[in-house]
Design a protein around this motif. Structure first.
Motif, PDB file in Angstrom:
ATOM      1  N   GLY A 211      20.623 -42.804  19.295  1.00  0.00           N
ATOM      2  CA  GLY A 211      20.356 -41.573  19.569  1.00  0.00           C
ATOM      3  C   GLY A 211      20.091 -40.635  18.495  1.00  0.00           C
ATOM      4  O   GLY A 211      20.316 -39.517  18.596  1.00  0.00           O
ATOM      5  N   PRO A 213      18.486 -38.422  15.464  1.00  0.00           N
ATOM      6  CA  PRO A 213      17.483 -37.693  15.576  1.00  0.00           C
ATOM      7  C   PRO A 213      16.294 -38.374  14.581  1.00  0.00           C
ATOM      8  O   PRO A 213      16.514 -38.543  13.375  1.00  0.00           O
ATOM      9  CB  PRO A 213      17.969 -36.331  14.439  1.00  0.00           C
ATOM     10  CG  PRO A 213      19.244 -36.657  14.074  1.00  0.00           C
ATOM     11  CD  PRO A 213      19.604 -37.981  14.528  1.00  0.00           C
ATOM     12  N   LEU A 217      10.785 -33.553  18.179  1.00  0.00           N
ATOM     13  CA  LEU A 217      11.560 -32.867  19.127  1.00  0.00           C
ATOM     14  C   LEU A 217      13.203 -32.622  18.719  1.00  0.00           C
ATOM     15  O   LEU A 217      13.799 -31.730  19.278  1.00  0.00           O
ATOM     16  CB  LEU A 217      11.491 -33.240  20.632  1.00  0.00           C
ATOM     17  CG  LEU A 217      11.449 -32.250  21.706  1.00  0.00           C
ATOM     18  CD1 LEU A 217      10.429 -31.231  21.501  1.00  0.00           C
ATOM     19  CD2 LEU A 217      11.033 -33.071  23.155  1.00  0.00           C
ATOM     20  N   ASP A 218      13.462 -33.599  17.776  1.00  0.00           N
ATOM     21  CA  ASP A 218      14.727 -33.708  17.440  1.00  0.00           C
ATOM     22  C   ASP A 218      15.144 -32.649  16.192  1.00  0.00           C
ATOM     23  O   ASP A 218      16.280 -32.794  15.999  1.00  0.00           O
ATOM     24  CB  ASP A 218      15.302 -34.863  17.159  1.00  0.00           C
ATOM     25  CG  ASP A 218      15.385 -35.919  18.371  1.00  0.00           C
ATOM     26  OD1 ASP A 218      15.190 -35.629  19.341  1.00  0.00           O
ATOM     27  OD2 ASP A 218      15.201 -37.110  18.057  1.00  0.00           O
ATOM     28  N   GLN A 220      16.027 -29.850  13.956  1.00  0.00           N
ATOM     29  CA  GLN A 220      16.901 -28.670  13.664  1.00  0.00           C
ATOM     30  C   GLN A 220      16.937 -28.122  12.665  1.00  0.00           C
ATOM     31  O   GLN A 220      17.347 -28.934  11.680  1.00  0.00           O
ATOM     32  CB  GLN A 220      18.263 -29.368  14.376  1.00  0.00           C
ATOM     33  CG  GLN A 220      18.623 -29.988  15.757  1.00  0.00           C
ATOM     34  CD  GLN A 220      18.354 -28.910  16.752  1.00  0.00           C
ATOM     35  OE1 GLN A 220      18.553 -27.622  16.676  1.00  0.00           O
ATOM     36  NE2 GLN A 220      18.186 -29.373  17.973  1.00  0.00           N
ATOM     37  N   GLU A 285      15.516 -18.032  21.296  1.00  0.00           N
ATOM     38  CA  GLU A 285      16.573 -18.866  20.628  1.00  0.00           C
ATOM     39  C   GLU A 285      16.619 -20.349  21.026  1.00  0.00           C
ATOM     40  O   GLU A 285      16.815 -20.948  20.357  1.00  0.00           O
ATOM     41  CB  GLU A 285      17.905 -18.046  20.809  1.00  0.00           C
ATOM     42  CG  GLU A 285      17.940 -16.792  19.923  1.00  0.00           C
ATOM     43  CD  GLU A 285      18.818 -15.751  20.415  1.00  0.00           C
ATOM     44  OE1 GLU A 285      19.963 -16.001  21.161  1.00  0.00           O
ATOM     45  OE2 GLU A 285      18.681 -14.588  19.827  1.00  0.00           O
ATOM     46  N   THR A 286      16.724 -20.645  22.362  1.00  0.00           N
ATOM     47  CA  THR A 286      16.817 -21.859  22.912  1.00  0.00           C
ATOM     48  C   THR A 286      15.525 -22.068  24.005  1.00  0.00           C
ATOM     49  O   THR A 286      14.814 -21.404  24.314  1.00  0.00           O
ATOM     50  CB  THR A 286      18.310 -22.041  23.699  1.00  0.00           C
ATOM     51  OG1 THR A 286      18.036 -21.374  24.762  1.00  0.00           O
ATOM     52  CG2 THR A 286      19.182 -21.639  22.947  1.00  0.00           C
ATOM     53  N   THR A 287      15.521 -23.646  24.296  1.00  0.00           N
ATOM     54  CA  THR A 287      14.515 -23.970  24.746  1.00  0.00           C
ATOM     55  C   THR A 287      14.536 -23.378  26.377  1.00  0.00           C
ATOM     56  O   THR A 287      13.452 -23.056  26.896  1.00  0.00           O
ATOM     57  CB  THR A 287      14.307 -25.462  25.109  1.00  0.00           C
ATOM     58  OG1 THR A 287      14.574 -26.047  23.870  1.00  0.00           O
ATOM     59  CG2 THR A 287      13.235 -26.295  25.531  1.00  0.00           C
TER      60      THR A 287
ATOM     61  N   ARG B  28      21.410 -30.625  23.572  1.00  0.00           N
ATOM     62  CA  ARG B  28      20.159 -30.464  22.535  1.00  0.00           C
ATOM     63  C   ARG B  28      20.312 -29.353  21.610  1.00  0.00           C
ATOM     64  O   ARG B  28      20.086 -29.319  20.628  1.00  0.00           O
ATOM     65  CB  ARG B  28      18.941 -30.908  23.178  1.00  0.00           C
ATOM     66  CG  ARG B  28      18.819 -32.139  23.949  1.00  0.00           C
ATOM     67  CD  ARG B  28      17.034 -32.354  24.239  1.00  0.00           C
ATOM     68  NE  ARG B  28      16.270 -32.075  23.150  1.00  0.00           N
ATOM     69  CZ  ARG B  28      15.973 -33.176  22.204  1.00  0.00           C
ATOM     70  NH1 ARG B  28      16.400 -34.357  22.392  1.00  0.00           N
ATOM     71  NH2 ARG B  28      15.165 -32.849  21.156  1.00  0.00           N
ATOM     72  N   ASP B  29      20.331 -28.223  22.438  1.00  0.00           N
ATOM     73  CA  ASP B  29      20.139 -26.876  21.667  1.00  0.00           C
ATOM     74  C   ASP B  29      21.410 -26.468  21.206  1.00  0.00           C
ATOM     75  O   ASP B  29      21.289 -25.521  20.078  1.00  0.00           O
ATOM     76  CB  ASP B  29      19.355 -25.904  22.400  1.00  0.00           C
ATOM     77  CG  ASP B  29      17.954 -25.922  22.748  1.00  0.00           C
ATOM     78  OD1 ASP B  29      17.238 -26.994  22.022  1.00  0.00           O
ATOM     79  OD2 ASP B  29      17.194 -25.464  23.331  1.00  0.00           O
ATOM     80  N   HIS B  30      22.387 -26.402  21.817  1.00  0.00           N
ATOM     81  CA  HIS B  30      23.677 -25.711  21.609  1.00  0.00           C
ATOM     82  C   HIS B  30      24.649 -26.887  20.739  1.00  0.00           C
ATOM     83  O   HIS B  30      25.134 -26.257  19.852  1.00  0.00           O
ATOM     84  CB  HIS B  30      24.479 -25.163  22.871  1.00  0.00           C
ATOM     85  CG  HIS B  30      23.408 -24.318  23.557  1.00  0.00           C
ATOM     86  ND1 HIS B  30      23.758 -22.726  23.209  1.00  0.00           N
ATOM     87  CD2 HIS B  30      22.660 -24.314  24.529  1.00  0.00           C
ATOM     88  CE1 HIS B  30      23.128 -22.208  24.149  1.00  0.00           C
ATOM     89  NE2 HIS B  30      22.262 -23.036  24.884  1.00  0.00           N
ATOM     90  N   LYS B  32      23.682 -29.674  19.479  1.00  0.00           N
ATOM     91  CA  LYS B  32      22.694 -30.563  18.498  1.00  0.00           C
ATOM     92  C   LYS B  32      23.040 -31.978  18.677  1.00  0.00           C
ATOM     93  O   LYS B  32      22.680 -32.891  17.698  1.00  0.00           O
ATOM     94  CB  LYS B  32      23.179 -30.310  17.093  1.00  0.00           C
ATOM     95  CG  LYS B  32      23.071 -28.541  16.651  1.00  0.00           C
ATOM     96  CD  LYS B  32      21.780 -27.738  16.844  1.00  0.00           C
ATOM     97  CE  LYS B  32      22.130 -26.328  16.649  1.00  0.00           C
ATOM     98  NZ  LYS B  32      21.096 -25.429  17.295  1.00  0.00           N
ATOM     99  N   VAL B  34      20.962 -34.415  20.079  1.00  0.00           N
ATOM    100  CA  VAL B  34      19.716 -34.775  20.348  1.00  0.00           C
ATOM    101  C   VAL B  34      19.310 -36.162  20.775  1.00  0.00           C
ATOM    102  O   VAL B  34      18.222 -36.238  21.110  1.00  0.00           O
ATOM    103  CB  VAL B  34      18.656 -34.278  19.212  1.00  0.00           C
ATOM    104  CG1 VAL B  34      18.823 -32.855  19.059  1.00  0.00           C
ATOM    105  CG2 VAL B  34      18.932 -35.049  17.907  1.00  0.00           C
TER     106      VAL B  34
END
Lengths: 733, 154
Positions: A211, A213, A217-218, A220, A285-287, B28-30, B32, B34
């Motif tokens: 898993g 990145p 979509l991964d 950051q 800020e977030t999805t 995923r967002d908080h 990380k 993913v």
């Protein structure tokens, strides 16, 4: 030995080497982008030497190879470096692979599409390896003071047998990197291949199963915001107004605004496809926060063109099939006369709905646009064309645009159309911040760029001996004309007529894995099955008779026939032999189909039985002639995937429309094939003929729906003309 | 917004977030993390599968407020070096094409094998029916599960 001109632009090689020396252009950041084994980390070199844009060699012999093309799951990230490694003559275990960024100075055709990555990269990849090997040999010749043609190589080591000398590539890599790129190089003979033709594990495998990145979509990044878009709910509608101000107070929402991604005067590329110019963007800020704001957003749309329904397409396509085309796509002999004189005549119509690509990773892209620079990263099959559109839309010099490719969670043609990259850029520019654009599944499924809806009618005439004497095909599709007039059985029938029509539609369409072939192959091969039955002949024998005709006495100029009948017959015979077709004395329900596309030949035989009203597919035999196979393990994977993909969509999937609105928006209503519906076993056989490699990612998909329909007929006594085979309209059993 | 303490891959994590936020987006967002993938958001594709205790669940339908003190395991926490027998079987069978759905497939398969160490082919098919692989690697997925089961891992 094959000696070939390198065709390389020497200047660009030199330019690249200079730039790479500064560490800027190539941006080798392998530690971040792939997972070296602890062994590899221990063995990291102190210095890397750039040999050419494709590879660099460490002072200890470790080699980093750039994979130039986008990776959508077709496994070119393993196969392309394998080709380079072969000619470089190194140990595959000493290779690190890295995804190259877009760089048209070094690489050609950095595109994933048309099953052409290996076919069109074949020469340049081999040359990249061979020129590097040659430079290492020349450098060693200088060190040892021996003639270069007395030096041999194996597994990353140089040998001068006469003086019993040897050394690793790493020892002369520095000297080699300073040499001029040769004008001519010697390529290996296929019989001497060690890496090409041997099965190698996917280089990204360890990262995938952990898993890590890898996907767009991964991504950051520091300070990155998330953006989502809202597009019109129906084709034929356009943005008018929205309550964007009212959602600004929602948690985490930074901004919401309408955008036009193609301002007036913007130069669009073919790859912008069905991109919708006017959208509403929500940035947060977030999805999850963006998803909530999306729900709260109220948009007023206005109708600007017809709101089309599936029933309209059905009617319009049927009408087109009843309309002779002004100019025939191909005409041999006189079909009307031949049908009038025929002993038996048969006519059948086949149809298929729109399909969405439904890559598992929804559309997305990262953009960080500043006044000086545009950085774009994400899943894109056509990075070069995205760069061109960005250049025009942002009015920014191309040297200031940096496009990086991530591994893609599926492509199937959808990511040829990079409007989402443009959307990300426009939103980032407006926000003056790095953003990641994310499509929800519903956005992805309802945005457009679909496989067109198709309809085709075939008519065949047989003489008293059951010989095919006349063939008429007329086909139509939405924004597409469906028929390949010079494909089989063109050239094998005296009286032949191919006609095609195109139905204009505002529902946007695009290339979907094996465009046109993905439907027409199955229709044609279903029809042939029925014609063979009418002729009282075995369906394979019937096809082989037609190939004989195309080989021995082709109709028309054989050069116009878009297939080699010998290779075509070859895969059919191979599939027949492997499946035990001729000894078919049991109650097995076998269906056969064969097709040529993307320069490759495929024959498939399905063995199924009915389990209630559902087919249980016991086995598929697949014979493939795609020339030299680079990596058999993953080549078989592509074949298996194409077969399952083809069975799934022909059997279960459809996208329908009511007043311009897609009626399926997610996987609860849009059916995709699942585990227990897949064949229990697939066995693939490759023809070993030493011909340069051809397409592999698409060719196994088109014929399989024909084999399925033909096997279903054996099992149920019913012919299947309308896709999806299992639907409200046509229930199996 | 509310504060939550959740146990992810053996570590207590404090997160301040809207209580309705699905664990998928918390991960995923908080955090990380993913590896857990977004595919459909409506529990139809299985790409977001994680373990809640010993059970495979769709994290897109699991609001953080419903987690409580149960431990969540994601693909990142399944093994330290990617050497869980199911992961090893995935490598040996060279299962993946695009690879996007595979973390969800592996998480679903590992929870299933824990509850049923010696499954029949039909049981594997039924257990994996909720996980879509758009590339069509189903035959390899099944083979990898069979091979992991045969290595007596669960």
């Amino acid at each position: 030995m094959t000696k070939i001109k390198t065709q390389y632009n020497r200047r660009s090689f030199l330019k690249v080497s200079t730039a790479a020396g500064g560490g800027m252009l190539l941006g080798f950041s392998w530690l971040a982008s792939c997972s070296p084994t602890p062994e590899q980390i221990r063995k990291m070199p102190d210095t890397w030497f750039d040999i050419n844009g494709f590879l660099k060699i460490g002072d200890n012999g470790l080699v980093t190879i750039m994979s130039p093309n986008p990776e959508i799951g077709q496994n070119v990230k393993t196969a392309m470096p394998m080709i380079i490694a072969e000619e470089l003559d190194i140990d595959w275990n000493e290779v690190l692979v890295e995804q190259a960024p877009l760089n048209t100075d070094i690489f050609t055709r950095q595109l994933a599409g048309g099953s052409q990555s290996i076919r069109q990269g074949w020469q340049s990849l081999r040359m990249a390896g061979a020129t590097a090997r040659h430079m290492l040999v020349m450098a060693a010749a200088k060190v040892w003071q021996v003639p270069h043609n007395e030096i041999t190589t194996a597994l990353g080591t140089l040998y001068h047998k006469a003086s019993d000398k040897s050394m690793g590539y790493g020892e002369v890599a520095g000297a080699a990197s300073k040499l001029t790129v040769p004008e001519e190089v010697v390529l290996k003979e296929p019989k001497d291949f060690n890496i090409i033709g041997s099965s190698r594990l996917n280089v990204d495998g360890p990262d995938i199963i952990q898993g890590k990145p890898l996907f767009g979509l991964d991504i950051q990044e520091e300070g990155m915001l998330t953006a989502m878009i809202v597009h019109p709910p129906a084709f034929g509608m356009k943005y008018k107004a929205a309550n964007t101000k009212e959602i600004l107070s929602m948690p985490g929402i930074r901004d919401a605004f309408p955008i036009n991604i193609y301002p007036e005067g913007a130069q669009k590329q073919w790859s912008d496809g069905g991109g919708i110019a006017e959208l509403v963007a929500i940035v947060g800020e977030t999805t999850w926060q963006c998803m909530q704001a999306k729900k709260a957003l109220k948009v007023e749309w206005e109708q600007v063109s017809t709101l089309e329904s599936s029933s309209d397409h059905e009617e319009a396509l049927t009408k087109l099939l009843n309309t002779p085309s002004k100019v025939a796509a191909r005409k041999d002999g006189n079909v009307n006369k031949a049908f009038a004189n025929a002993n038996k005549v048969i006519e059948r119509t086949y149809s298929a709905p729109f399909l969405a690509h439904n890559t598992m990773e929804p559309m997305n892209f990262f953009a960080n646009i500043t006044a000086e620079k545009a950085i774009l990263k994400g899943p894109i099959q056509t990075p070069e064309f995205l760069e061109k559109t960005i250049e025009s839309v942002l009015d920014m010099p191309i040297e200031h645009i940096d496009i990086q490719m991530t591994r893609m969670g599926g492509g199937f043609g959808r990511r040829l159309y990079g409007h989402f990259g443009v959307e990300a850029a426009v939103i980032s520019k407006k926000m003056q911040a790095p953003i990641k654009l994310v499509y929800s599944r519903e956005d992805d499924m309802t945005q457009g760029t679909y496989r067109p809806a198709y309809k085709v009618r075939y008519k065949a005439g047989l003489d008293a001996e059951g010989k095919l004497i006349a063939w008429h095909v007329i086909g139509a599709g939405t924004n597409d004309d469906l028929v390949f007039e010079n494909r089989f059985p063109a050239g094998a029938v005296d009286n032949y007529l191919a006609e095609k029509h195109r139905l204009e539609s505002n529902i946007t369409t695009g290339a979907w894995r094996a465009p046109r072939s993905n439907f027409i192959a199955g229709a044609e091969q279903s029809f042939i099955d029925e014609v063979a039955e009418l002729a009282g002949k075995d369906p394979i024998d019937f096809r082989l008779e037609l190939f004989d005709r195309a080989i021995n006495d082709p109709v028309g100029d054989p050069k116009t026939n878009d297939y080699d009948p010998k290779r075509f017959a070859g895969v059919l015979q191979l599939a027949r032999e492997k499946s035990g077709w001729s000894s078919n004395k049991t109650n097995r329900s076998l269906g056969v189909s064969a097709y040529y596309c993307h320069n490759s030949y495929v024959a498939e035989i399905i063995d199924l039985e009915m389990d209630g009203n559902m087919p249980k597919i016991n086995k598929v035999w697949c014979a493939v002639d795609c020339g030299i196979v680079i990596n058999p393990l993953s080549a078989r994977n592509q074949i298996e995937g194409g077969i399952i993909d083809g069975i799934g969509h022909a059997t279960y999937s459809a996208l329908s429309f009511e007043n311009g609105k897609p009626e399926q928006q997610n996987f609860d209503t849009y059916q995709l094939i699942r585990q227990k519906q897949a064949p229990k076993e697939i066995e693939t056989f490759f023809v070993d003929n030493g011909i340069d490699p051809t397409g592999l990612g698409e060719p196994s998909l088109p014929p399989i729906s024909g084999a399925l329909a033909n096997a279903l007929y054996k099992a149920t006594g019913t012919r299947y003309y309308r896709q999806p085979f299992i639907s409200e309209r046509q229930v199996i059993g | 917004m509310a504060k939550f303490n959740v146990n992810i891959n053996g570590k207590q994590r404090e997160i301040e977030v809207d209580p309705t936020t699905p664990m998928l987006w918390v991960l995923r967002d908080h955090l990380k993390l993913v590896g857990t993938k977004y595919g459909c958001g409506v529990a139809q594709c299985g790409a977001c599968t994680v373990h809640l205790g010993d059970n495979a669940v769709r994290s897109c339908q699991l609001p953080i407020s419903a987690v409580g003190d149960k431990e969540i395991t994601t693909i990142e926490g399944l093994s330290e070096h990617g050497d869980h027998p199911v992961q090893k079987a995935w490598i040996e069978e060279d299962v993946y094409q695009c690879g996007y759905c595979q973390a969800g497939q592996i998480m679903n398969a590992t929870a299933f094998l824990k509850s049923n160490p010696n499954p029949t082919e039909g049981e594997i098919e039924a257990a994996m029916h909720g996980n879509i692989c758009r590339c069509g690697t189903y035959t390899r997925i099944k083979k990898a599960i069979q091979s992991a089961a045969n290595s007596k891992i669960a």
